[in-house]
Design a protein around this motif. Structure first.
Motif, PDB file in Angstrom:
ATOM      1  N   ASN A 373       0.812  -1.224   0.000  1.00 53.24           N
ATOM      2  CA  ASN A 373       0.000   0.000   0.000  1.00 53.24           C
ATOM      3  C   ASN A 373       0.841   1.268   0.000  1.00 53.24           C
ATOM      4  O   ASN A 373       0.293   2.361   0.109  1.00 53.24           O
ATOM      5  N   PRO A 375       2.866   4.366  -1.393  1.00 55.01           N
ATOM      6  CA  PRO A 375       2.768   5.134  -2.651  1.00 55.01           C
ATOM      7  C   PRO A 375       3.950   4.925  -3.588  1.00 55.01           C
ATOM      8  O   PRO A 375       3.818   5.080  -4.809  1.00 55.01           O
ATOM      9  N   ARG A 378       4.042   2.328  -6.911  1.00 58.24           N
ATOM     10  CA  ARG A 378       3.507   2.600  -8.245  1.00 58.24           C
ATOM     11  C   ARG A 378       4.604   2.988  -9.236  1.00 58.24           C
ATOM     12  O   ARG A 378       4.390   2.960 -10.447  1.00 58.24           O
ATOM     13  N   ASN A 379       5.789   3.357  -8.729  1.00 59.44           N
ATOM     14  CA  ASN A 379       6.890   3.755  -9.610  1.00 59.44           C
ATOM     15  C   ASN A 379       7.822   2.605  -9.955  1.00 59.44           C
ATOM     16  O   ASN A 379       8.762   2.791 -10.734  1.00 59.44           O
ATOM     17  N   TYR A 383       5.893  -5.047 -12.301  1.00 57.94           N
ATOM     18  CA  TYR A 383       4.670  -5.270 -11.509  1.00 57.94           C
ATOM     19  C   TYR A 383       4.992  -6.151 -10.309  1.00 57.94           C
ATOM     20  O   TYR A 383       5.710  -7.144 -10.417  1.00 57.94           O
TER      21      TYR A 383
END
Length: 397
Positions: A373, A375, A378-379, A383
């Motif tokens: 979770n 942030p 996402r970078n 995946y």
């Protein structure tokens, strides 16, 4: 301009700093910076070890007869309880600005004071309400943060970023805060202060800066401008970090490390880290590790995981780390990156496993769930699933 050109258009945001003073002895200009920002009642935010040592004495001497408030109870990982104490100290002193002195925890605590005082924060709930966790992703702060002057004594680079974290003792997670106005207005990079920082702390924050360089270069949000900065910074860190620790403890090498850390963080409004940062944010407070030790343990495994998606870029990073890739194909060249990184980690006596760090019992499942979770995830260039993180954490025991 054709449609393809329009789709590739991007914007690069610049940090909202006034200036950076750098060079040995530059912190003597601190009174000048206080006057420039019009501060009458600044609060100095630092830790007991820094305040009571030669760094604290040097800064107090530079201040001369200037009246300032002092908060000396900064704690590692900026726990919410200590942050709230700092906010109350600022409120009691009626502070109109903050001066951070020390490492990342001191700077993050000062950022929290800068943000929270004008927002009327009094407790954990009102503090957390301003975090990304509390829903403030796109909502600006209601009031202008207090001016902030930073005198960093480690290589964490927090003095150049618009975000910070506070550890929530109830959840054992780091809540992230974001507003482009919380970056310090003025920073001092003074190796005459930093020379007093213990070798273990310099090395651990140094490898964290190496992590910035590597993860930014591999990030999905990378930019050509930051690529050039972090590659140059990585070469400088490769050469200067080993000289900055040990019996010699070269002050000029520490100054070069500080410049490299500045370069590594300059584009923080535009590109941030990935999986290594996401794990480090939560492994540190849950396992009782400083952030640099989470990096030395986690980053090699993250590079191994990300290699299929970043092989060419890892090869370029290997060259920046000084690896001889002559005659090697791209994949073999990329494999040299982990070898070069491990050599640097070993040379600075940093841990490479949780066991080497003295951690035998940690809630790794909780770390994995929290990292999913984060942030930063996402970078990441590849995946990531929960199973991937749990497997990675299992490999670093």
């Amino acid at each position: 301009m054709n449609s393809n050109s329009r789709r590739s258009t991007r914007t690069f945001d610049l940090p909202e700093m006034r200036r950076v003073h750098y060079g040995r002895g530059c912190s003597s200009r601190l009174p000048e910076a206080i006057a420039e920002l019009g501060l009458k009642r600044p609060l100095l935010v630092t830790s007991p070890s820094v305040s009571n040592g030669p760094i604290g004495r040097s800064v107090r001497e530079s201040l001369g007869g200037l009246a300032i408030g002092v908060f000396t109870e900064v704690r590692s990982h900026a726990p919410a309880a200590a942050v709230l104490e700092a906010i109350e100290a600022a409120r009691a002193y009626r502070a109109d600005g903050v001066i951070s002195l020390g490492g990342g925890s001191a700077i993050d605590t000062a950022k929290a004071v800068s943000m929270s005082m004008p927002e009327g924060v009094h407790d954990v709930d009102s503090l957390q309400a301003l975090s990304l966790t509390g829903g403030m992703i796109n909502s600006p702060l209601a009031a202008e943060p207090l001016p902030h002057i930073s005198l960093p004594t480690t290589l964490g680079s927090s003095e150049f970023t618009h975000s910070f974290t506070v550890t929530n003792s109830a959840t054992k997670m780091k809540d992230m805060y974001w507003d482009r106005r919380v970056v310090p207005q003025i920073a001092f990079l003074d190796a005459d202060l930093a020379i007093h920082t213990p070798d273990w702390l310099w090395a651990s924050t140094g490898i964290k800066t190496v992590d910035h360089c590597i993860e930014w270069y591999l990030s999905l949000g990378r930019t050509p401008f930051t690529d050039a900065l972090v590659l140059h910074a990585l070469k400088e860190l490769r050469d200067s970090l080993p000289l900055a620790v040990g019996q010699e403890r070269d002050a000029d090498a520490r100054q070069r490390c500080q410049i490299a850390a500045w370069m590594s963080a300059f584009g923080a409004l535009n590109v941030v880290g990935g999986l290594s940062h996401a794990i480090g944010h939560h492994l540190g407070p849950r396992a009782g590790l400083v952030h640099g030790h989470t990096t030395s343990i986690v980053l090699p495994a993250v590079l191994e995981f990300n290699r299929p998606a970043t092989v060419e870029r890892q090869a370029a990073l290997a060259a920046a780390m000084g690896s001889d890739t002559t005659g090697l194909d791209t994949n073999s060249s990329a494999c040299q990156l982990i070898s070069a990184l491990n050599e640097l980690i070993i040379s600075m006596r940093l841990p490479r496993t949780l066991a080497e760090a003295g951690i035998w019992d940690a809630d790794l499942s909780g770390v994995a769930r929290a990292a999913m979770n984060d942030p930063m995830l996402r970078n990441n260039p590849r995946y990531v699933t929960l199973d991937d993180i749990e497997a990675l954490l299992g490999s670093i025991r």
